[in-house]
Design an enzyme around this catalytic site. Structure first.
Site, PDB file in Angstrom:
ATOM      1  N   GLY A  18     -17.880  23.332 -36.228  1.00  0.00           N
ATOM      2  CA  GLY A  18     -17.852  23.609 -37.657  1.00  0.00           C
ATOM      3  C   GLY A  18     -16.492  23.958 -38.226  1.00  0.00           C
ATOM      4  O   GLY A  18     -16.378  24.222 -39.419  1.00  0.00           O
ATOM      5  N   GLY A  20     -13.936  21.892 -38.349  1.00  0.00           N
ATOM      6  CA  GLY A  20     -13.346  20.719 -38.983  1.00  0.00           C
ATOM      7  C   GLY A  20     -12.577  19.804 -38.052  1.00  0.00           C
ATOM      8  O   GLY A  20     -11.713  19.043 -38.502  1.00  0.00           O
ATOM      9  N   LYS A  21     -12.907  19.833 -36.754  1.00  0.00           N
ATOM     10  CA  LYS A  21     -12.206  18.959 -35.802  1.00  0.00           C
ATOM     11  C   LYS A  21     -12.356  17.486 -36.170  1.00  0.00           C
ATOM     12  O   LYS A  21     -11.386  16.726 -36.171  1.00  0.00           O
ATOM     13  CB  LYS A  21     -12.759  19.169 -34.384  1.00  0.00           C
ATOM     14  CG  LYS A  21     -12.573  20.545 -33.814  1.00  0.00           C
ATOM     15  CD  LYS A  21     -13.047  20.611 -32.371  1.00  0.00           C
ATOM     16  CE  LYS A  21     -14.518  20.296 -32.203  1.00  0.00           C
ATOM     17  NZ  LYS A  21     -15.377  21.354 -32.752  1.00  0.00           N
ATOM     18  N   THR A  22     -13.596  17.075 -36.464  1.00  0.00           N
ATOM     19  CA  THR A  22     -13.844  15.661 -36.748  1.00  0.00           C
ATOM     20  C   THR A  22     -13.137  15.233 -38.031  1.00  0.00           C
ATOM     21  O   THR A  22     -12.524  14.163 -38.085  1.00  0.00           O
ATOM     22  CB  THR A  22     -15.354  15.395 -36.847  1.00  0.00           C
ATOM     23  OG1 THR A  22     -15.976  15.753 -35.613  1.00  0.00           O
ATOM     24  CG2 THR A  22     -15.631  13.931 -37.138  1.00  0.00           C
ATOM     25  N   SER A  23     -13.219  16.057 -39.049  1.00  0.00           N
ATOM     26  CA  SER A  23     -12.564  15.711 -40.320  1.00  0.00           C
ATOM     27  C   SER A  23     -11.064  15.554 -40.131  1.00  0.00           C
ATOM     28  O   SER A  23     -10.460  14.579 -40.621  1.00  0.00           O
ATOM     29  CB  SER A  23     -12.850  16.794 -41.364  1.00  0.00           C
ATOM     30  OG  SER A  23     -14.226  16.903 -41.619  1.00  0.00           O
ATOM     31  N   ASP A  45     -18.151  14.932 -28.766  1.00  0.00           N
ATOM     32  CA  ASP A  45     -18.889  16.104 -29.246  1.00  0.00           C
ATOM     33  C   ASP A  45     -20.389  15.809 -29.242  1.00  0.00           C
ATOM     34  O   ASP A  45     -20.833  14.828 -29.850  1.00  0.00           O
ATOM     35  CB  ASP A  45     -18.427  16.434 -30.669  1.00  0.00           C
ATOM     36  CG  ASP A  45     -18.965  17.761 -31.168  1.00  0.00           C
ATOM     37  OD1 ASP A  45     -19.968  18.250 -30.606  1.00  0.00           O
ATOM     38  OD2 ASP A  45     -18.391  18.317 -32.123  1.00  0.00           O
ATOM     39  N   THR A 497     -22.210  20.215 -38.740  1.00  0.00           N
ATOM     40  CA  THR A 497     -22.112  20.545 -37.321  1.00  0.00           C
ATOM     41  C   THR A 497     -22.901  21.798 -36.946  1.00  0.00           C
ATOM     42  O   THR A 497     -23.646  21.792 -35.954  1.00  0.00           O
ATOM     43  CB  THR A 497     -20.640  20.685 -36.900  1.00  0.00           C
ATOM     44  OG1 THR A 497     -19.974  19.437 -37.149  1.00  0.00           O
ATOM     45  CG2 THR A 497     -20.512  21.029 -35.434  1.00  0.00           C
TER      46      THR A 497
END
Length: 578
Positions: A18, A20-23, A45, A497
């Site tokens: 949550g 913001g790794k993916t963003s 993930d 997430t």
């Protein structure tokens, strides 16, 4: 938007769910692709929303998203399931069913998922020919320091794994990896090469998130992974006089002013808070050029907001005693929720013990004055782990050679071991719920409960090595599974997430025959009453996740984002009144 300065071929984004790794990994990949580079983004993930962020269905092979930008999803749950079956399958029909169930549970924890994911992406990192067509490879979610230590110990490839000395928790998952020794050695070498790899530590501008990033930094640096970058995501600066906006701005500024010393020495980028989040290619592009960008006008979503904590506490208080456990991933506020529940029950005249394994919990529990009905305790994980480690090493490590003993000692540093070690302390604490309320923050996971329930892995071992099982331990599993005695509350945020991870936690608990009593959605901007245009716009994007929780949970309580921090008696009471 300020993004990490990419000068290496490989880039790893790591951090709690949550943050913001993916963003950030997608925004970085998009910026590189639009600058003329060929980029592959890889997600490992279990709660990946890479497809959603890139608006492209993804599989296990590279899929083109845009010219120059490709992505793939490694499904670690599927990889773990296949890996587990490779390990257990040959014994079906040979060993008793109880032994097979015990083996399956040994391969069902987070350590297995992480090691199986490492197994799956090692070829992308350790065999450069697999990604020769790309200038940059970006990994969304990096392996933890614990996994890297396990994979770099020379004894990881010895026959010691086949014996899996009693008390170990992660050696079973490692036992099938010996055929990949050379590949893993190459993979770990790539990770530690500062000319080839950068690790980006992603955190929100919050004290707890930054402390976690500092622990990760130190753990990786100890292993030789020192080319690190700090990416602080979602920094909010108030642009209006709104009370919620001012409070959030002040909290973020305060956290950034007190960044841990180790993190402070790293190169750093700060990403501003974006109203609509960063889901979809249009949102990613807009976030890359935020100057002068006004938040989109959005109508208030048509979603019924759940009630607050007070009605839930009414239901909990009606039993007069028992155990309440708050569970959830780091950063969702389960400690604050536990403290607010305990304080409210105590002020209603009930005897309450509030306890945790969280070393930072006192920050949320500081009270201006003593509460006559409330006792505050803490289970010290370090002390429990030390006791457990000494016991296991004395029983299982005495006759091991130095390499094998090093392997066992590393296994005893795992998160699984910590949960197992504190289990007896939980048992003693849970017993107090017979004639009072016990509110437990940071409870054992469903996997740990099942692991402890395994006759092979636990009960028989305890009886063999200790003689008599303490009554509190004997009664613990029945008590945790008794819905009239134990109430489990899953705490989450109204974001993709955290909700996905909470959904997996609920499935894990149900495997352990525990039905969650309720879900708590914490820190909702939609329910906060903010009129700040940026925060109100972000609140509008919570609606589908609030609806999803309503579909998953028997009961739902919602706590708004509050101007007064949930610290001290007034702040905690405010969570209940909201």
């Amino acid at each position: 938007m300020a993004l990490p300065d990419v000068r290496t071929r490989y880039l790893f984004f790591t951090g709690k769910g949550g943050v913001g790794k993916t963003s950030l990994s997608c925004a970085t990949g998009l910026a590189l692709a639009e600058a003329g580079q060929r980029v592959l983004i890889v997600s490992t993930d279990p709660a990946s929303n890479l497809d959603e962020v890139l608006e492209t269905p993804l599989g296990a092979t590279p899929t083109q998203v845009l010219p120059g930008l490709f992505a793939l999803n490694i499904d670690p749950e599927a990889a773990a399931a296949a890996y587990r079956e490779r390990m257990v399958g040959p014994y079906r029909g040979i060993l008793p069913d109880a032994a097979i169930r015990s083996m399956e549970e040994q391969f069902s924890g987070g350590c297995t998922v992480e090691i199986a994911a490492f197994d799956a992406f090692a070829e992308l990192l350790g065999l450069p020919a697999r990604t020769v067509d790309f200038d940059h490879v970006i990994f969304d979610t990096a392996p933890t320091g614990h996994t890297l230590r396990l994979l770099t110990l020379p004894s990881a490839w010895s026959e010691f794994l086949d014996t899996n000395a009693g008390g170990a928790s992660c050696l079973g998952p490692l036992s099938g990896l010996d055929k990949q020794k050379d590949l893993y050695a190459a993979t770990v070498a790539e990770l530690a090469d500062p000319a080839r790899t950068t690790v980006v530590l992603v955190a929100r501008p919050e004290a707890a998130a930054l402390r976690e990033a500092e622990r990760t930094r130190a753990e990786l640096a100890e292993l030789g992974v020192r080319n690190q970058w700090l990416a602080v995501n979602g920094v909010f600066v108030a642009g209006s006089g709104d009370a919620i906006a001012g409070a959030m701005s002040d909290r973020h500024a305060g956290a950034l002013a007190h960044i841990p010393v180790g993190l402070k020495a790293l190169p750093r980028s700060e990403t501003p808070f974006v109203a609509r989040g960063m889901v979809g290619l249009a949102a990613l592009r807009a976030a890359l050029q935020p100057v002068g960008m006004a938040p989109e006008a959005c109508a208030m979503p048509d979603v019924a907001l759940p009630a607050g904590l007070a009605p839930l506490i009414d239901q909990l208080a009606a039993t007069g005693h028992g155990v309440v456990m708050t569970m959830g991933k780091g950063g969702v506020g389960k400690t604050s929720v536990a403290a607010a529940l305990a304080l409210s029950l105590a002020r209603r005249g009930h005897k309450v013990l509030l306890t945790t394994t969280d070393p930072a919990a006192h920050l949320s529990w500081t009270l201006e004055q003593a509460e006559p009905n409330l006792r505050i305790g803490r289970i010290d994980p370090a002390a429990e782990v030390a006791r457990h480690r000494d016991d296991v090493l004395a029983r299982a490590g005495a006759d091991l050679d130095p390499n094998a003993r090093a392997m066992l000692e590393e296994d005893l540093r795992s998160p699984c071991t910590e949960e197992i070690a504190v289990f007896h302390a939980f048992a003693r604490t849970v017993e107090e719920g017979r004639d009072a309320f016990v509110v437990l923050d940071t409870a054992p996971t469903g996997h740990t409960i099942l692991l402890m329930d395994s006759a092979e892995a636990y009960h028989r071992e305890v009886l063999r090595t200790r003689g008599d099982m303490p009554e509190a331990v004997r009664q613990l599993l029945p008590r945790l599974r008794d819905p009239d005695f134990t109430r489990v509350l899953i705490v989450t945020l109204a974001e993709a997430t955290p909700v996905h991870e909470a959904e997996r936690l609920q499935a894990d608990l149900r495997r352990a025959q525990i039905e969650p009593f309720a879900w708590v959605i914490n820190q909702s901007l939609l329910a906060s009453g903010t009129v700040d245009p940026v925060l109100a716009a972000r609140g509008g994007y919570e609606a589908p996740f609030i609806r999803r929780v309503g579909e998953l949970a028997m009961r739902v309580a919602l706590v708004p984002w509050l101007a007064e921090a949930p610290v001290g008696g007034a702040g905690l009471a405010g969570m209940v009144k909201a």
